[in-house]
Design a protein around this motif. Structure first.
Motif, mmCIF file in Angstrom:
data_model
loop_
_atom_site.group_PDB
_atom_site.id
_atom_site.type_symbol
_atom_site.label_atom_id
_atom_site.label_comp_id
_atom_site.label_asym_id
_atom_site.label_seq_id
_atom_site.Cartn_x
_atom_site.Cartn_y
_atom_site.Cartn_z
ATOM 1 N N LEU A 1 36.536 41.986 30.530
ATOM 2 C CA LEU A 1 35.311 42.219 31.327
ATOM 3 C C LEU A 1 35.506 43.504 32.094
ATOM 4 O O LEU A 1 36.574 43.747 32.648
ATOM 5 C CB LEU A 1 35.079 41.075 32.327
ATOM 6 N N LYS B 1 31.069 30.695 32.986
ATOM 7 C CA LYS B 1 31.872 31.600 32.171
ATOM 8 C C LYS B 1 32.824 32.384 33.053
ATOM 9 O O LYS B 1 32.599 32.583 34.247
ATOM 10 C CB LYS B 1 30.935 32.575 31.433
ATOM 11 N N TYR C 1 34.549 35.031 35.069
ATOM 12 C CA TYR C 1 34.031 36.216 35.744
ATOM 13 C C TYR C 1 34.798 36.463 37.018
ATOM 14 O O TYR C 1 35.307 35.539 37.640
ATOM 15 C CB TYR C 1 32.536 36.027 36.060
ATOM 16 N N ASP C 2 34.853 37.721 37.407
ATOM 17 C CA ASP C 2 35.431 38.061 38.705
ATOM 18 C C ASP C 2 34.648 39.214 39.287
ATOM 19 O O ASP C 2 34.505 40.264 38.642
ATOM 20 C CB ASP C 2 36.898 38.460 38.552
ATOM 21 N N PRO C 3 34.080 39.082 40.499
ATOM 22 C CA PRO C 3 33.250 40.155 41.080
ATOM 23 C C PRO C 3 34.005 41.455 41.262
ATOM 24 O O PRO C 3 33.390 42.503 41.439
ATOM 25 C CB PRO C 3 32.825 39.579 42.426
ATOM 26 N N ILE D 1 35.332 43.281 39.246
ATOM 27 C CA ILE D 1 35.065 44.304 38.229
ATOM 28 C C ILE D 1 33.976 45.256 38.689
ATOM 29 O O ILE D 1 33.891 46.386 38.219
ATOM 30 C CB ILE D 1 34.698 43.683 36.864
#
Lengths: 449, 174, 229, 756
Positions: B38, B131, B133-135, B137
């Motif tokens: 991502l 799903k 995710y990591d903010p 990014i």
């Protein structure tokens, strides 16, 4: 540009969070003007289209002028941004979002005018091809139906074109925001995550869209020109009209874009992102279009003059030396004599202020051009006994002013909810090149199995 | 969904991590498609940005255009015949003017097909939030990780992700 | 229809007759000043020469009922259409007022209701019940008095006979004091109107536009006494 | 017979109305029982007689069922009744042969005019205030009768005056009998465009004090001096018909029309050759033509007969009127005069007309006599393609009453006190509007103690009335008409009411009869009929024994047949009656140059008022169809204008629509300029008809009235107003006037739009 991604984020998202009193004052004034326009429209619907200055023989006046003008402005956007995308012009990146927004708004405003000008606007849906109880379909031979299809295709296309690259930016806002913003942007970002697949499909879709939207944009303004050219009216019935209108549309669109960008740059403090190079490049385009515009005008007049058809000459002379000559020569000044030298001189073109000075008269001139295409021709049709004239009333003027205010208002609000510059694309421009590129994206889209 | 991932400050380290994971898959018992990438930017020039590049989107768009055009042509001809009215001395089904609407619907078909292909293949919209995710990014970090990693390989994976230069290694879904 | 410019005296009886027959509204001075007066038939007046050697030509212009009418294909709702008898009919109910047909019409014989027409009572008692009254926002135009055509056809059908040449006339033709207008069936080569339309003085208005009008104009003649006819 | 007595309020009807009457008060109306057996949607054609001008055309009225708001017995209600929907010409009528002009078409708007006086009214405010009070018919007629009874013959005649338009029907007969029975002077007849001069000239030249009829259909060459015979003059429909035939009605032959005038009229616009002549010199030009014919022996010298004898110097070959001399005084070229004279002499039948402005000069009679002589010289009198006089139907009662005094004399008498008038009855005449200010008509009328008007409309004259007894419209009443010209047959048109009255009005003749009976005595006996219908039946019965269009055995059959046909006409049999009668000789006239009111230096323009195609002398100005009908020359609607030559305008810096001030010695007015290529540089023209102060919502306060700046000059011999003999000056006001034009460009191929 040597800003870190974090700095870029902060700079470009600032307008979403902070609004000065100036914003509210501007929004209030613009809203008032828009409301006045809606009042005028309501007044017109209630009392009849006769409250406008339309008459016989000038059955089309300000409304259709505005229609063509705004549809023309809409070509700023998508078309320019698509061309720049297709030609991979990297300087486009801070410009495209703004341009695409102009397209969507100008198109929405322009598309309203056919309704405003209807004699019985409450029956507008009879223009829509749907299986009705009347058992009758609209007539597909009518250029107005072509308009309906073309404008809707263009509106859908350009809205898509504006929204697709916005999802990553919405996701960005979602990640950095809290409270209601997080929720709202969470929804509008559609759950964007940023997998390579998503990025790739997005870029692929944008490439296809860019290729598809260019012919659509060309067809839209060609069809708008055919609204005129298909009618046997002296001065209208001409094959040059398609390209002439498309060129004029791009011309006015770029000018509007320059003005909008200069305003945003100033108001949103984007000096470091919208740099003189952007204005200069747009200015070069504008210069080309100005020359092209003049070429079309000259070619059109010269053929008319040599053709010497009595009815065409009546329209010719009334614009050259008659009743409408002042407007005509103002138009030539605004569209060519003022902007062309400014944009041709490098010292001036590279200064943002000067490009704006060249652009403002173009917007005025292009509005006049549309007026001068419609009114002198309609008021001087074949039989001299039917010659007439046209004088707008407050209703048309209010509605016209209202649409300009509406454009400003939409843009103002847009800048409050959208990052006005596509953040991820901008960052893309700042990306370092890999030292040893492992698997380079040198394969082109079409080369894929 | 469970996942373990590392956040990388620059694309070079992310690429290293990805290379590492690709080689480690068979040892540690996860498949290539379990590797997750991502990023806040496309990174087209890097290998990790090149994953999942196979698509028929252009062909689908072309097909959509053909379908749109054909249905436009059919629709206009049908409408003109269903209420036959002569107009302006033209024939009942007017081919040239109908071509304009056919053209517009061709383009509309292509645009809509592209849009829907994008939405379907990019799996959006998806508001479930389940799903990986990591903010982070959004601040320029690049996420490289493995979804549903075998429990026994967790520690090994964490070690390798760190070795590739991860600023931080996190677990998702626990 | 055949219109003889040599006979027309510009008396405008046709204009008044048309108003009376077709419930055409008067618009009043302010609207007339805006160019919104509605005269389905008008008498055009053109000067030739300068004082004192000056002449005038009159030409009554109703709808030319073109065979290839530019007004028809531009109408998005088929309000302007070609009826089976070859007339350019205007279906008021279908009209939404784009006014495109009026722009496309080279003769400018289409008129628009910019407002709802006003009839000061009891002027409305004059309404011809065979002709609908138009409302705001729609186009209207000369119909060749289609209500009279239909009435005569129905009568002929009821009596089981073909229509006779000159059995009925539009209001303008009927009233014309100088008999400058002749109306009839152009499809019948023996009718008076067919014979006149083949006259060597005959031409159609703006024939270069390819609209193929069904009104033939007979141009002004010169003084002759048989020998130079 | 009188269906009004049959009317009752219908309970069923009002119940139906009550159901849908919720809310709107105008729907809360009483519904009357339908008057007629009419099938909705099916048209009936009823005969009619047009009274819009004096020509007397026959009508067919299309009557269909409709719902009208009417007043019956003082109650307003909805009535399903026969309504006139369209007027057409009567195809059998000898004058108009199924054709009808614009005025005739607009006749519907007389009946349905919203400004009609709907019931008898009595003045309550001061004169001219327009404040009235409704009264009943019984009361109104009683008041009229008592006023008439109370009049005392001061010395000779009763101080009563009856002011009407010239009537060519049995109303005129009735009024004449009524007045003579009362011992009052004959009716004063007034119309602005009077034909006194032409009638007198025809009497002198041909022995007919009558307007001429022209056989244009058979003419080959027509020269017209000033008469707008295709527009407003004499019998326009009949003349248009003849003109159409002259132009394209005879295979292989097409006549020529030459128009002589100073301002191009509608007729001039149709001419093959338009000849400019200075105003008032038309007679000289006619003599110039005669001179050439006589000199070149193109026609036998004695052909002119009596008519030639009326002209001084005729027998000597008009030595003073050489083409060169005439060219000098008229402005027409000598060569052209010679050519025209030869053409007309060689292309028989040729006919010459005169009318309008040339007769409204100080030398009008001599102009007419000159033209009459020229006609006689051409041998066109009483011949096909020439001039003749319509025979009068053999009705013994039709002793068309003698001419009374002129309005001018009447007013002079009142103002001077020499012939005071205590009661004045007005019928369809509006002298306050249509007389020059020097006649002081309004001032005189205000001195009259009692004025009653029979007008359907409140106009400038009837607003001075104390009592208005509104007449039916001509579609609602019995009408007859005996045309003075326009046909070679003797004609008596007749029509019963085509529809029932809309309003609470009553026919003028019926009112007069009832008033006469109330006055009683000799007056009642002199008018033995109960209604006008009875009087007409008696009058028409006398025609039964004569061959004509209607033949019936019994009086009843004859009467109903005449009604059904729309009148009686003699057919071709009576043509011989048009033969010229001999005339005792009178002193020959010298054709002179005209005199004008106002010095050339100060007032450089000849001022030419003319009868408007829309309004005539102003009586049709209250019809919206006529207001909006574009004038045929200017294309103007709802306006007045001053026609001015383009070169003159350019010299004076005047542009189209500029508001001009037109001033004569007697007054001034303001009107917008109209650049008219067909007018002489030293002439300005204005249409008559606008400038009403009181004439309903459509006509009032619109435009300017050119009559109000005319001088009081009169024709030297007859005393008729010389309305074309005033001179004016023109100044720009710097403002724009309200000039509403329907037409755009003046020329079919505008020269300013050619390649330069």
């Amino acid at each position: 540009m040597d800003k870190t991604p974090e700095q870029i984020n902060q700079d470009l998202l600032r307008p979403l969070y902070h609004a000065s009193w100036r914003f509210y004052a501007a929004a209030a004034i613009l809203s008032a003007l828009v409301l006045a326009a809606f009042y005028a429209w309501g007044y017109q619907i209630y009392n009849g289209i006769g409250v406008s200055g339309l008459d016989r023989p000038v059955f089309w006046g300000f409304y259709i002028t505005n229609f063509v003008f705004w549809i023309g402005i809409s070509h700023a956007g998508t078309l320019i941004s698509a061309i720049l995308r297709v030609s991979n012009a990297t300087w486009r990146r801070p410009v495209t979002r703004c341009a695409e927004a102009i397209t969507v708004f100008a198109l929405s405003i322009g598309a309203m005018f056919p309704l405003v000008h209807l004699g019985r606007p409450w029956l507008f849906f009879w223009l829509i091809p749907y299986p009705s109880e009347r058992g009758i379909w609209p007539q597909f031979r009518s250029p107005l139906l072509w308009d309906f299809f073309a404008i809707n295709t263009y509106l859908i296309g350009s809205t898509t074109f504006l929204l697709l690259p916005s999802f990553p930016d919405f996701a960005l806002i979602r990640d950095r925001a809290s409270g209601w913003r997080k929720k709202v942007y969470g929804i509008v970002s559609l759950g964007w995550r940023g997998t390579p697949k998503q990025w790739h499909r997005l870029e692929m879709a944008m490439r296809i869209m860019a290729v598809a939207i260019i012919p659509v944009a060309v067809s839209v303004h060609t069809i708008v020109s055919w609204d005129f050219a298909m009618a046997p009216v002296p001065g209208w019935h001409s094959t040059i009209f398609g390209p002439y209108f498309v060129a004029g549309a791009i011309f006015s669109g770029i000018a509007a874009l320059i003005i909008a960008m200069a305003l945003l740059r100033k108001l949103l403090h984007l000096e470091e992102y919208l740099q003189p190079i952007h204005f200069e490049n747009l200015g070069k385009l504008l210069l080309v279009m100005s020359l092209l515009w003049f070429y079309f005008v000259f070619a059109e007049r010269l053929t008319t003059w040599y053709g010497n058809f009595p009815s065409e000459m009546a329209v010719f002379w009334v614009t050259q030396s008659g009743r409408y000559s002042k407007l005509f020569w103002t138009m030539v000044f605004c569209n060519f004599i003022i902007p062309a030298p400014i944009l041709a001189i490098k010292n001036l073109r590279t200064k943002i202020g000067w490009t704006v000075v060249a652009s403002i008269p173009i917007v005025v001139g292009m509005w006049l051009e549309r007026f001068l295409i419609i009114v002198p021709a309609l008021s001087h049709k074949y039989l001299p006994y039917t010659y007439g004239t046209y004088k707008p009333t407050w209703v048309e003027i209010t509605i016209t002013v209202g649409t300009f205010a509406g454009m400003g208002l939409l843009f103002l609000l847009f800048s409050r909810v959208f990052p006005i510059i596509s953040i991820w694309e901008l960052k893309l421009g700042g990306q370092k090149k890999p030292e040893a590129a492992p698997a380079l994206a040198s394969q082109e889209v079409a080369a894929e199995p | 969904m469970k996942a373990i991932y590392g956040l990388y400050p620059d694309p070079e380290s992310a690429q290293r991590a990805l290379n590492l994971l690709e080689r480690a898959g068979s040892d540690l018992g996860f498949k290539d498609r379990d590797i997750a990438v991502l990023s806040g930017e496309p990174y087209e020039e890097y290998g990790f940005g090149q994953r999942d590049h196979k698509t028929r989107m252009p062909w689908l768009a072309a097909l959509g255009g053909v379908v749109g055009g054909l249905s436009g042509w059919w629709f206009v001809s049908f409408a003109q015949k269903s209420y036959p009215m002569i107009s302006g001395g033209m024939q009942l089904v007017t081919k040239w003017p109908d071509g304009i609407i056919t053209y517009e619907l061709t383009m509309l078909g292509a645009i809509l097909t592209t849009l829907f292909t994008l939405l379907i293949t990019a799996r959006i919209p998806d508001w479930s939030g389940r799903k990986l995710y990591d903010p982070a990014i959004s601040n320029g970090k690049i996420l490289i990780g493995v979804t549903n990693p075998p429990e026994m390989a967790r520690e090994e994976l964490e070690k390798r992700l760190r070795a590739a230069g991860a600023e931080v290694v996190k677990n998702f879904g626990n | 229809m055949v219109i003889d410019e040599d006979r027309c005296t510009g008396c405008e009886a046709c204009v008044a007759a048309c108003h009376a027959e077709n419930n055409i509204a008067t618009v009043g001075d302010d609207q007339a000043a805006r160019g919104r007066a509605m005269h389905w038939i008008r008498v055009e007046r053109y000067y030739e020469g300068d004082f004192p050697n000056i002449k005038v030509k009159y030409r009554p212009v109703p709808c030319q009922q073109c065979s290839d009418a530019p007004c028809e294909p531009v109408c998005p709702t088929y309000a302007s259409y070609h009826n089976p008898e070859g007339l350019n009919a205007q279906i008021y109910n279908r009209c939404i007022g784009t006014r495109y047909c009026a722009n496309a019409c080279p003769y400018l014989v289409r008129f628009f209701n910019f407002f709802n027409p006003v009839w000061d009572k009891p002027l409305d008692l004059q309404f011809n019940p065979d002709v609908s009254v138009r409302s705001v926002g729609i186009m209207e135009k000369c119909t060749f008095c289609i209500q009279r055509i239909k009435a005569a056809e129905i009568k002929a059908q009821a009596e089981k006979r073909p229509l006779k040449d000159g059995e009925f006339n539009p209001a303008c033709v009927q009233s014309c004091p100088a008999e400058a207008m002749v109306f009839g069936d152009l499809n019948d080569p023996e009718s008076k109107v067919s014979r006149l339309s083949r006259s060597n003085r005959g031409s159609t208005l703006l024939s270069e536009l390819g609209t193929h009008p069904k009104v033939t104009y007979l141009k002004r003649d010169t003084w002759h006494n048989g020998q130079n006819a | 017979m009188d269906r009004r007595n049959f009317l009752k309020i219908s309970a069923v009807g009002s119940a139906t109305v009550a159901l849908d009457a919720c809310g709107k008060p105008e729907h809360q109306l009483i519904r009357f029982i339908p008057e007629e057996e009419l099938i909705p949607g099916i048209a009936q054609w009823k005969p009619g007689v047009c009274t819009q001008c004096a020509a007397g055309c026959g009508l067919q009225v299309r009557v269909m069922e409709g719902e009208a708001e009417v007043t019956r017995h003082g109650q307003v209600g909805l009535l399903s009744m026969g309504l006139a929907k369209k007027l057409e010409g009567n195809p059998a009528h000898p004058v108009n042969r199924g054709k009808l002009c614009a005025w005739g078409q607009a006749g519907l708007q007389v009946t349905y005019n919203p400004d009609r006086v709907r019931f008898p009214i009595r003045r309550t405010g001061p004169r001219g205030s327009g404040e009235y009070q409704e009264i009943g018919w019984e009361e109104a007629i009683k008041e009229l009768a008592s006023r008439l009874s109370s009049l005392k013959p001061g010395g000779k005649a009763l101080p009563l005056a009856f002011l009407t338009e010239p009537l060519r029907d049995h109303r005129g007969v009735l009024i004449g009998r009524f007045l003579s029975a009362l011992g009052a002077p004959p009716a004063v007849k007034f119309e602005f465009f009077e034909q006194t001069v032409l009638r007198r000239a025809n009497e002198l030249s041909f022995g007919h004090q009558q307007l001429p009829t022209f056989d244009l259909a058979n003419a080959n060459y027509v020269i017209c001096f000033g008469a707008d015979f295709l527009g407003t003059w004499n019998s326009p429909v009949a003349q248009n018909l003849g003109y159409g035939t002259m132009r394209q009605g005879r295979p292989g032959q097409r006549g020529k029309l030459v128009q002589v005038e100073a301002r191009m009229s509608q007729t001039g616009a149709n001419a093959d050759e338009w000849v400019y002549a200075k105003p008032g010199t038309e007679g000289l030009l006619a003599l110039g033509l005669a001179h050439v014919i006589l000199k070149e022996n193109l026609r036998p010298a004695g052909a002119a007969g009596e008519a030639g004898d009326r002209i001084d110097g005729w027998s000597r070959g008009l030595p003073d009127h050489t083409p060169e001399a005439v060219a000098k005084s008229t402005g027409a070229e000598a060569a052209r005069i010679q050519r025209l004279a030869r053409e007309m002499a060689e292309h028989a039948p040729a006919v010459v007309l005169i009318g309008g402005a040339p007769l409204a000069q100080t030398n009008g009679l001599s102009n007419a006599l000159a033209v009459n002589a020229l006609n006689a010289l051409l041998g066109s009198v009483g011949k096909p393609g020439g001039v003749s006089f319509t025979p009068q139907p053999p009705m013994p009662d039709l002793d068309v009453p003698k001419e009374g005094a002129s309005v001018r004399a009447l007013c002079e008498g009142i103002l001077a006190g020499s012939a005071p008038v205590e009661a004045l009855l007005v019928y369809n005449a509006n002298p306050v509007f249509a007389t020059p200010p020097a006649w002081r008509v309004q001032e005189a009328l205000e001195k009259v103690a009692f004025i009653a008007s029979f007008g359907s409309f409140v106009d400038e004259t009837s607003i001075l009335a104390d009592l208005i007894l509104p007449d039916h419209s001509y579609l609602e009443s019995w009408v007859d008409s005996i045309p003075e010209s326009g046909t070679t047959e003797a004609v008596a048109s007749l029509a019963p009411p085509a529809m029932n009255p809309l309003h609470h009005t009553r026919a003028m003749p019926d009112v007069l009869l009832e008033a006469a009976h109330q006055v009683g005595g000799g007056v009642g006996k002199a008018l033995p009929w109960k209604t006008y219908q009875e009087m007409l039946q008696a009058a028409f019965e006398s025609l039964r024994s004569h061959p004509g269009s209607v033949s019936a055995k019994t009086p009843d059959d004859f009467w109903s047949e005449v009604q059904a046909k729309g009148g009686w006409w003699s057919g071709e049999a009576a043509k011989s009656a048009a033969v010229v009668a001999a005339k005792p000789s009178a002193a020959p006239a010298t054709v002179t140059e005209p005199q004008f009111d106002g010095a050339v230096q100060e007032y450089p323009f000849n001022f030419l008022p003319y009868a408007s195609l829309q309004f005539g002398d102003g009586r049709h100005a209250n019809l919206p169809w006529m207001q909006e009908m574009p004038d045929t020359i200017s294309t103007a609607m709802w306006s007045t204008w001053v026609e001015i030559n383009p070169q003159t305008a350019e010299r004076m810096g005047i542009r189209q629509g500029d508001l001009l001030e037109v001033a004569s010695q007697h007054g001034k007015l303001q009107a917008p300029a109209l650049i008219a290529p067909g007018i002489a540089p030293d002439v300005v023209a204005m249409p008559v008809g606008q400038g009403h102060e009181n004439y309903g919502r459509y006509a009032s306060h619109r435009g300017a009235n050119p009559i109000k700046i005319l001088g009081p000059q009169s024709e030297a011999e007859t005393g008729a107003l010389a309305w074309a003999s005033t001179r004016v000056k023109i100044t720009r006001t710097g403002k724009k006037g309200k000039l509403i034009l329907f037409g755009g460009g003046l020329r079919e191929w505008p020269r300013e739009y050619r390649r330069r």
